[in-house]
Design a protein around this motif. Structure first.
Motif: not given
Length: 282
Positions: A7, A76, A165, A168, A172, A274, A278
């Motif tokens: 990311i 994602d 996951t 992400l 956050s 973000l 999800q």
């Protein structure tokens, strides 16, 4: 050949210092610092750009690495792409290493030449979260094409091991602490644009509404022009935002002046980006 999943966050004013403070807040851990000089290659016809690939030679201290990356896909909000790396004895491109890669069939390798550079200081730190190991790279420097240059300030989160996951979830943690937005525009795309090559506005071509909108935001940041997203995608995104409790942030984002870019670094946008990631937009 390996796969890379990362990311990338573009940082706003004061973002480098804020990101550095955020990384320091994770407690003990070694931070490595390097000066990276990156020369990107393509043909006069932009054959690599048309293939959605990027080829560079990177100098880090006395070491040289030749890297080929494909654009791949977005998962994602993260880039998932193929990557080839080879150590080199010096700064010269080794064409022989490219012979067994996908670009060899469609690109005249003999016509490759330097078209731009990305030169920056990188601070790297490994973080562990819920069994995953993530490399955080804080980059500060410039993109250079001839006599033109553009500031570069990014925080990249790359998954080294564990569940994707965690990327992400880690991103956050930055909301409200670091002025940043999730940006799908790569360093290579910034270089092509600065060099006056390529048509980034034509790349809002995803059938997935969240990805298309994220691409449009990146294009707006890069060019100052509003990237176009179809009404059906906007309606789908509105429904997702409502389900995720982000109705207020969505209406705020739609109300922003598409001639300005400062709002891209507002906390509300990163929270919205973000949050939309999800779950898939349906």
């Amino acid at each position: 050949m390996a796969e890379e999943l990362e990311i990338k966050l573009t940082l706003g004013k004061g973002g480098i210092d804020a990101a550095r403070a955020w990384l320091a807040g994770w407690g003990s851990g070694e931070t490595t610092r390097k000066r990276l000089v990156n020369r990107y290659f393509d043909t006069p016809e932009q054959a690599l750009n048309h293939e959605r690939a990027a080829l560079r030679v990177r100098q880090a201290d006395a070491h040289y690495i030749q890297t080929l990356k494909t654009q791949g896909e977005f998962v994602d909000g993260a880039h998932k792409r193929q990557e080839w790396e080879w150590p080199l004895p010096g700064a010269d491109l080794n064409l022989g290493l490219l012979a067994d890669t996908p670009i060899a069939e469609n690109v005249n390798l003999a016509r490759l030449a330097v078209i731009f550079e990305t030169n920056f200081d990188r601070e790297t730190r490994l973080l562990t979260r819920e069994g995953a190991t993530i490399e955080c790279a804080l980059d500060s420097g410039t993109v250079v094409a001839g006599s033109r240059q553009r500031a570069l300030a990014e925080l990249e989160l790359e998954l080294k091991s564990g569940d994707s996951t965690a990327l992400l979830e880690l991103a956050s943690q930055l909301v409200g602490q670091v002025p940043a937005f999730l940006n799908l525009v790569s360093k290579a795309e910034q270089g092509y644009y600065l060099a006056g090559l390529g048509e980034p506005a034509s790349r809002v071509d995803s059938d997935e509404p969240v990805t298309a909108w994220l691409q449009a935001l990146g294009i707006h940041w890069l060019t100052g022009e509003a990237g176009q997203v179809c009404r059906e995608a906007l309606d789908a995104l509105h429904q997702v935002a409502t389900r995720m409790g982000l109705e207020e942030e969505w209406r705020w984002a739609l109300a922003q002046d598409d001639r300005a870019t400062d709002w891209l670094f507002d906390t509300r946008l990163l929270r919205l980006q973000l949050g939309l990631l999800q779950r898939p937009a349906r």
